[in-house]
Design an enzyme around this catalytic site. Structure first.
Site, short mmCIF file in Angstrom:
data_model
loop_
_atom_site.label_atom_id
_atom_site.label_comp_id
_atom_site.label_asym_id
_atom_site.label_seq_id
_atom_site.Cartn_x
_atom_site.Cartn_y
_atom_site.Cartn_z
N THR A 24 -10.08 2.25 -8.02
CA THR A 24 -11.44 3.13 -8.62
C THR A 24 -11.46 2.85 -10.11
OG1 THR A 24 -11.04 4.59 -6.87
CG2 THR A 24 -12.67 5.16 -8.46
N GLY B 292 0.76 -1.17 0.05
CA GLY B 292 0.08 -0.05 -0.03
C GLY B 292 1.02 1.13 -0.09
N GLU C 167 -5.55 7.63 -0.99
CA GLU C 167 -4.49 8.50 -1.49
C GLU C 167 -3.47 8.88 -0.28
OE1 GLU C 167 -5.28 11.21 -4.49
OE2 GLU C 167 -7.29 10.21 -5.05
N SER D 54 -3.85 9.07 7.04
CA SER D 54 -3.72 10.27 7.63
C SER D 54 -2.40 10.24 8.52
CB SER D 54 -4.66 10.51 9.11
OG SER D 54 -5.98 10.70 8.49
N GLU D 55 -1.76 9.12 8.47
CA GLU D 55 -0.62 8.81 9.01
C GLU D 55 0.67 9.08 8.20
OE1 GLU D 55 -3.22 6.81 11.73
OE2 GLU D 55 -3.09 6.70 9.49
#
Length: 381
Positions: A158, A131, A363, A366-367
């Site tokens: 997507t 990822g 995309e 948060s990390e």
């Protein structure tokens, strides 16, 4: 912004809002329940210029900037986050990658079809085991004369099944080499390129998410975007703009949830008065409104820098991080304000609550945004 820009933004806002109210809102829960990606409606959006917002007019696009683009996504997301997500992915990932790094032949071949909505775009970086750690990707392209043979898979894509054309980043060099990946553009129907599993998701259910599988897929070197070995570097630049898209998407979801909660708080009566009059509720609304306002300022500032051609790495990460977390917080409070009614599908906040979470993941989590921001700060940028 000058008066002309503000007037244009207002016109675009009204156009996007009217489209969303007319063609999206009546079907929101229907599409969500059955995880249906409305391909025909998506094609129709091209007639309104929503699928080629950033594409210059010479390639069939609207030739607008990021302020207009943010406005389109925000307005659509206030009605349906799923459709807002698909618009964002089509514009900022696939289409923008070709616009930013394609040669003139590639631009003239693909951009008019993408901008008009005739074709739907997909973009593939993520893999089942890689990822955020893209340097370890296992989807590999091996050179064979003037061709490359691609094998492997991309997931969480997507429009991975419905996309007519995809930009895919694959490994052409060694593991962990930032110059060992290359971007290819591949058309649906190419032998060896097909769709895999369609994901059954918590939220954003009307935005298709599926695997893309490559089984001895043979691509001519004319399908390379830019130069061999530039794929990862290109992707990082594309994600800078993509994060503005997700920030705008988050902003729209937060606004939609807030407006629904505000309306309900004014209409719902308990103990002889509207619950909006109780401090516990009014303070929640105050927090929601403040966080939304701060999110919009960050998103708009990032869009302005992008339009000026300046570096947006730090600010786009800040906008994406803050706006996405705000979307989760606001939608959570919106459900709480609704009480038991917030937990059922008759009220829109239930869907905003489910959709919002993806914004803190897609995309770049948060990390990862914190990692990007901290690195930029420590570099003195």
């Amino acid at each position: 912004m000058n008066v002309e820009t503000l007037e244009n933004l207002q016109l675009i806002k009204e156009s996007a809002r009217d489209f969303a109210e007319t063609y999206i809102r009546p079907h929101v829960m229907e599409w969500d329940e059955i995880s249906h990606f409305p391909v025909d409606m998506f094609h129709q959006m091209g007639n309104y210029g929503f699928l080629g917002v950033l594409v210059p007019e010479q390639y069939g696009g609207a030739g607008l900037g990021y302020q207009e683009y943010i406005t389109v996504i925000e307005e659509i997301a206030q009605v349906c986050g799923s459709i807002g997500l698909s618009v964002a992915a089509h514009n900022s990932l696939c289409t923008n990658h070709i616009l930013s790094f394609g040669n003139e032949e590639q631009k003239h071949r693909y951009l008019p079809k993408l901008a008009s909505g005739e074709w739907i775009g997909a973009w593939g970086l993520t893999e089942p085991n890689t990822g955020s750690d893209a340097g370890r990707m296992k989807c590999v392209a091996e050179r064979d004369g003037d061709y490359y043979i691609i094998n492997g898979a991309k997931n969480f894509i997507t429009h991975g099944a419905s996309g007519n054309v995809a930009v895919v980043i694959v490994r052409t060099g060694e593991l962990l080499d930032s110059h060992g990946m290359t971007a290819f553009v591949v058309e649906r129907g190419t032998p060896g390129f097909y769709a895999g599993k369609k994901e059954n998701k918590l939220g954003m259910r009307a935005s298709e998410t599926a695997e893309m599988i490559f089984d001895n897929c043979r691509l001519h070197n004319s399908q390379i975007l830019g130069e061999v070995g530039e794929g990862f570097i290109q992707s990082m630049k594309i994600l800078d703009g993509g994060r503005i898209s997700i920030a705008a998407l988050s902003l729209g979801i937060a606004k939609g949830a807030y407006l629904a909660a505000l309306k309900y708080a004014k209409e719902r009566h308990q103990f002889g008065q509207a619950i909006a009059n109780f401090q516990a509720i009014s303070f929640k609304l105050a927090d929601m409104a403040t966080k939304i306002e701060a999110s919009e300022l960050l998103v708009r500032q990032a869009g302005e820098l992008k339009d000026q051609g300046k570096n947006v790495t730090k600010l786009s990460a800040m906008a994406k991080y803050f706006a996405s977390e705000t979307a989760v917080e606001v939608s959570t409070d919106a459900v709480q304000i609704h009480g038991g009614y917030g937990y059922i599908k008759d009220f829109p906040v239930e869907k905003f609550y489910r959709d919002a979470k993806l914004c803190t993941i897609g995309e770049g989590t948060s990390e990862i945004q914190k990692l990007v921001i901290s690195r930029e700060i420590l570099r003195g940028k």
